[in-house]
Design an enzyme around this catalytic site. Structure first.
Site, PDB file in Angstrom:
ATOM      1  N   ASP B 383       0.830  -1.198   0.000  1.00  0.00           N
ATOM      2  CA  ASP B 383       0.000   0.000   0.000  1.00  0.00           C
ATOM      3  C   ASP B 383       0.871   1.258   0.000  1.00  0.00           C
ATOM      4  OD1 ASP B 383      -2.944   0.856   0.594  1.00  0.00           O
ATOM      5  OD2 ASP B 383      -1.747   2.010   2.046  1.00  0.00           O
ATOM      6  N   GLU B 412       1.267  -0.524  -5.038  1.00  0.00           N
ATOM      7  CA  GLU B 412       0.038   0.265  -5.167  1.00  0.00           C
ATOM      8  C   GLU B 412       0.405   1.739  -5.080  1.00  0.00           C
ATOM      9  OE1 GLU B 412      -3.562   2.472  -3.676  1.00  0.00           O
ATOM     10  OE2 GLU B 412      -1.759   2.076  -2.512  1.00  0.00           O
TER      11      GLU B 412
END
Lengths: 668, 668
Positions: B383, B412
């Site tokens: 993330d 990401e």
């Protein structure tokens, strides 16, 4: 921490894709004194913090760096620029770091909540205090005052205004902490050459042919007599083929024949005889003292003498007996003569650079340059550098230029592109080019777009020659006088550096030894020639005018500013060069050339007027600096027609119209 | 010898411009098991000698190099190729040297003079003898025999024939001296990943929403029950948002509100609570044992579980009290919450990576990956990696993949291009892309040409997502069901790796929280959702068919083979992918998509038939693998028309016609 310096763990900025950089910094870029170095890089950090980026540069003799703040161009690209001011080697590098104060300031500007602002002001005060502690004198006093003001504002909004004060930002930019600085992986080098490395007109001449037609061998003194005329033509480099003793073993006769007569002088590239080698002077030319006088006299006239350095030996060269280990001997006790296929040099031994004794050979070769530098020579045209090992050149040129940064090395390598580029990367100041064989519109546009716009321009400086003693291109053999007019004008305007081999050029020498070949008939390489310099059809005046136009127009003194323009006829070529001048003027030269030596050609050229400094809404003058004709043009599209018999080339200076109170038309 | 290794003085070959090489070799290239590595370089030497060029490669666990002779492509470019066969790190490098025997052989072939040939044969015999001395066994015997034959030929011309014998050349290629070898400056690295790194279909799902609609919080066991259906749809990666305990401080309520009710579950990205942090499992989902069982069950069905790793903490995370030094405290005793402008994460503390204690923090973060690898996880979706320092990732992924080369890391990072590329260079196996927002023909062609053809493809592997829990693109909000049909088909065929966030995708979830925004209304990020999986309008069957087509057609399992084709209508997009198959067949897929969700569009597509393995002179079949329709086409130009309401996309497999003796039309 295998692949990582542990100290780097907190360095959050990244610097990559730095330009200019030749092969990732393996080789230096080149500039001449006074030129700018514009540096760009992708620089960014993780997250959303503000960064600062610096370009640093210095001469290698300096220990301290000069610093310039880089400006963001968008998309994480940053740029800065400086100027090189002295010959020698410089270097530059990039630094970047997360600027905590700038980051804090950006955040503060977005804050609305009062409690939040109060906390932020304390954080900011701490940053300013920290900076105050790390500097001295006035800065410490002033920064401490700013910190106090941040800690005790009249209100949160007043504090916010203090935090956003541009003056505080300036103090912090100058004195704020530089934490966890990232330095780009490579320190990049610049070789700064004298201006002549970029802008020069060369004239090549065989001193032994500087005769009065009395059948004698010309001398340095004869050559000296020609200097005023050559300087008067506007040349600034006088390049002499080798001046050393010429061997007699396997000496070449006229027209490259294998059996020379007893009076044949031989090829000057067959270097070395009983009376000396690369440090000696051919006795028929004169003495070393005569040569030094020639160099000095030339310099007084603004002409720099360029010497030919050819690392090869006649079988009679003293090296052959003194250093037999520098040659590769065959079982029959001979050395295989040199070749540059399809050419054969039966009168020349190559060095064996794989010799066990290579290091002594290298030292000796370097010594040759040093010897001639002591005699006053600063420019060297190196013969066939591509047949000597690449590492030799990087070392040798590096050593010579470290001691004599004003020296210029021209690589005479007409060979495959990768090899020519490698030599340029390794240190050659200038390079011969394929211009000699590029004749059509498409060829010229493609090749000169590459030379002037590709990244290779950072290290490859072209020097354009329409002819050399080795090359009489077919175009000159069959194109008539107008081909000579065309090719020298192209060379002089497409390239800031160009040269001709004269007097063969201005006297339109065009007969080849063999049809389909490009060797001169009765080449000066193998015999003394007498030239009738005063012939009525000589191009002397034309070339003089070309060189004067080059000197008077800064636009023609640079290569990077070349742009081609549409012309609507494949037989025409249209290009421009422009340079900014003082008081916001632009020197804009437009060249239109008829590439067809046999027919009149015409077409509509289309110029980018704004880029050329011309107001598109008004008439302007196109002044042909060659013929003196003046054309009144308006708008980007204009008609041109060139009759090769009359003048195959326009060299147009664009003059924008000035109005006076009396409203006559004046053109600047 | 300042800038030069003295031993290099005789190494005459140059190796430069090596491809592939990321930033000059600073970063590894990427491959998956079974892929080729085609290496090219400019290689040459001074002069006219013959050179040999070798490509060497090895796994980093090997000490010996495998060698492949490079072949010349012309213009001094050389090429060779090898295949990577195992996950892990490999490396390659290039060697070159002047081959004295080859050079001698070339010269011999040109010699005519008999005396010259006799001398040359002696030189050659010496070279062969030298090689004989440096090898052993049969080679020594055979080479000595060759040398003797060269020394004592029946005649010069017979000797010449011996010298030119290809068998001798083979022996010398294998055993000849390698003198003064140049090795390229850099040894270049390859990260070899498992095939799933290139070809995979991802399904993202919130386990807590795997409920029967009873209002309860879903569990790993509930999620387990959904596995057969997800695997049945043809997905091979099941990606779960964070599964850790969720903090209660500043917990978010439904629709990202700031005041959560007591039953609101909070965002799974607000990681950490009293019962644990990044190594713990949210108790409402189950236990670590339950999770391991889910991973195992999934694997049995061909599904690999991908975990979300988000390096950030809820204020309740144990780190906050145990390692306060890992956070940046403000004067008021708070930590500034995380932001990814314009998004604010009031429930999340970021780590302070400039902490004095950064090295311990790095170790701990690496330990988190190691912990989950021990639980059986092999794929990690990381993330916001762009808000953590770049050096962290190079070190961390390097360390993890050294021990576990089969792991896959998806970055990401929806951020600026340089940053996304840097993360890919540093080691991320796959990257999210801008596909999510690329809708028009021009945008798609430009972006996917870059992704599939630029040099960046050596390190940047795209993973295409038409939606994510964070992003409901405008096109899906307003395009209707046909927009969903289109975008997933584009993702599945433009990219070898793609994913959807389901069941929101197959159930056509399209309501945004705010007009103009791209956040889902009632996002699963902040609340448990119940999905009616059996709805009649579900895209489940459509997606199942897409995934089957991908599995059955090798052409769709690669990114580099993508080519766009003219289509004559800006609302249509036409592209192909083709792959060689066994027995000289080509798997060729042509996709034609109507990018306009509202209108029927038609146009003439133009296909490069030869490149697609189709005989341009004969009819061929275009078989729509989605609809089952078959079109009989001939020649490169064919008409297509797509009604978005019916089917916005053709996925056509081209089948060339085969004739049988009965001359019916058969298509392969």
């Amino acid at each position: 921490m295998d692949n990582l310096n542990p100290a780097m763990g907190r360095c959050r900025t990244v610097i990559e894709n730095v330009r200019p950089a030749v092969d990732g910094g393996r080789f230096p870029i080149k500039r001449v004194v006074g030129e700018p170095v514009r540096v760009e890089a992708d620089i960014f950090c993780d997250g959303h913090d503000a960064i600062r980026c610096l370009l640093q540069h210095r001469k290698i003799s300096e220990s301290a760096w000069h610093e310039i703040s880089m400006r963001p161009l968008g998309n994480d690209r940053w740029q800065a620029e400086f100027q090189v001011t002295e010959v020698g080697r410089c270097e530059y590098r990039l630094l970047a770091w997360v600027d905590r104060f700038l980051t804090w300031r950006h955040d503060l500007a977005r804050r609305q909540d009062e409690a939040d602002i109060v906390v932020a002001l304390c954080v900011g005060a701490d940053l300013v205090d920290l900076a105050a502690q790390h500097c001295q004198g006035e800065a410490t006093v002033r920064l401490s005052q700013w910190a106090t003001r941040l800690r005790h504002p009249a209100s949160p909004s007043a504090g916010r205004a203090i935090g956003l004060d541009p003056e505080l930002a300036q103090w912090m930019a100058a004195h704020g902490e530089r934490g966890f600085v990232t330095t780009y992986d490579h320190t990049l080098a610049i070789v700064v050459d004298p201006p002549r490395a970029r802008f020069s007109a060369w004239y090549e001449l065989f001193p032994r042919s500087c005769t009065d037609g009395d059948g004698l061998h010309g001398t340095f003194a004869d050559c000296e007599n020609r200097l005023p005329e050559i300087a008067g033509m506007g040349f600034d480099v006088l390049y002499l083929p080798p001046i050393h003793p010429i061997g007699s073993a396997f000496r070449k006769g006229p027209n490259n024949t294998l059996n020379a007569g007893s009076n044949d002088p031989g090829s000057p590239w067959a270097i070395g005889a009983r009376d000396g080698g690369h440090r000696a002077v051919h006795s028929q030319l004169g003495t070393l003292v005569d040569f030094r006088r020639l160099v000095e006299k030339a310099r007084q006239l603004g002409l720099e003498v360029a010497m030919d350095i050819a690392f090869q030996c006649s079988p009679d060269h003293p090296y052959v007996t003194e250093h037999p280990g520098w040659f590769r001997w065959r079982p029959d006790g001979t050395v295989q003569y040199a070749e540059n296929p399809p050419k054969k040099y039966q009168d020349i031994y190559p060095f064996d650079f794989e010799s066990e004794d290579w290091w002594a050979l290298w030292q000796e070769l370097k010594g040759i340059f040093e010897f001639w530098i002591e005699q006053g020579v600063r420019i060297f045209r190196v013969d066939n550098p591509h047949t000597k090992p690449f590492p030799l050149w990087e070392w040798l040129i590096g050593e010579i230029k470290a001691a004599h940064p004003e020296t210029i090395f021209l690589a005479e390598a007409f060979t495959r592109p990768r090899i020519m580029h490698r030599l340029a990367k390794l240190g050659f100041t200038q390079s011969y080019t394929y211009f000699t064989w590029r004749n059509t519109q498409r060829e010229l546009i493609e090749y000169f777009t590459e030379l002037s716009q590709n990244e290779s321009r950072e290290y490859f400086r072209p020097n354009l020659w329409p002819n050399t003693p080795d090359i009489l291109p077919e175009f000159l053999q069959y194109g008539g006088r107008q081909a000579f007019l065309l090719r020298v004008a192209l060379a002089a305007t497409l390239g800031a550096a160009y040269g001709i081999y004269g007097p063969a050029y201005e006297l339109l020498e065009h007969e080849a030894l063999r049809p389909g070949g490009d060797e001169y008939l009765n080449s000066e390489k193998y015999q003394v020639r007498h030239w009738e310099l005063d012939r009525a059809d000589s191009l002397k005046d034309y070339i003089t005018r070309l060189n004067r136009i080059r000197r008077e127009n800064p636009a023609l003194q640079s290569d990077w500013n070349l742009r081609f323009h549409p012309v609507g006829n494949d037989c025409l070529l249209c290009y421009s060069k422009s340079s900014p001048m003082a008081d916001e003027e632009t020197d804009s030269i437009v060249v239109v050339a008829n590439l067809d030596p046999h027919h009149v050609q015409s077409g509509w050229i289309e110029l980018p007027l704004e880029a050329l400094g011309v107001d598109a809404g008004r008439p302007y003058q196109a002044h042909d600096l060659l013929s003196g004709a003046r054309f009144l043009w308006q708008g980007p599209r204009n008609f041109v027609q060139l009759d090769p018999q009359a003048a195959p080339v326009h060299i147009l200076r664009l003059r924008r119209r000035l109005r006076t109170e009396r409203d006559f038309d004046y053109f600047l």
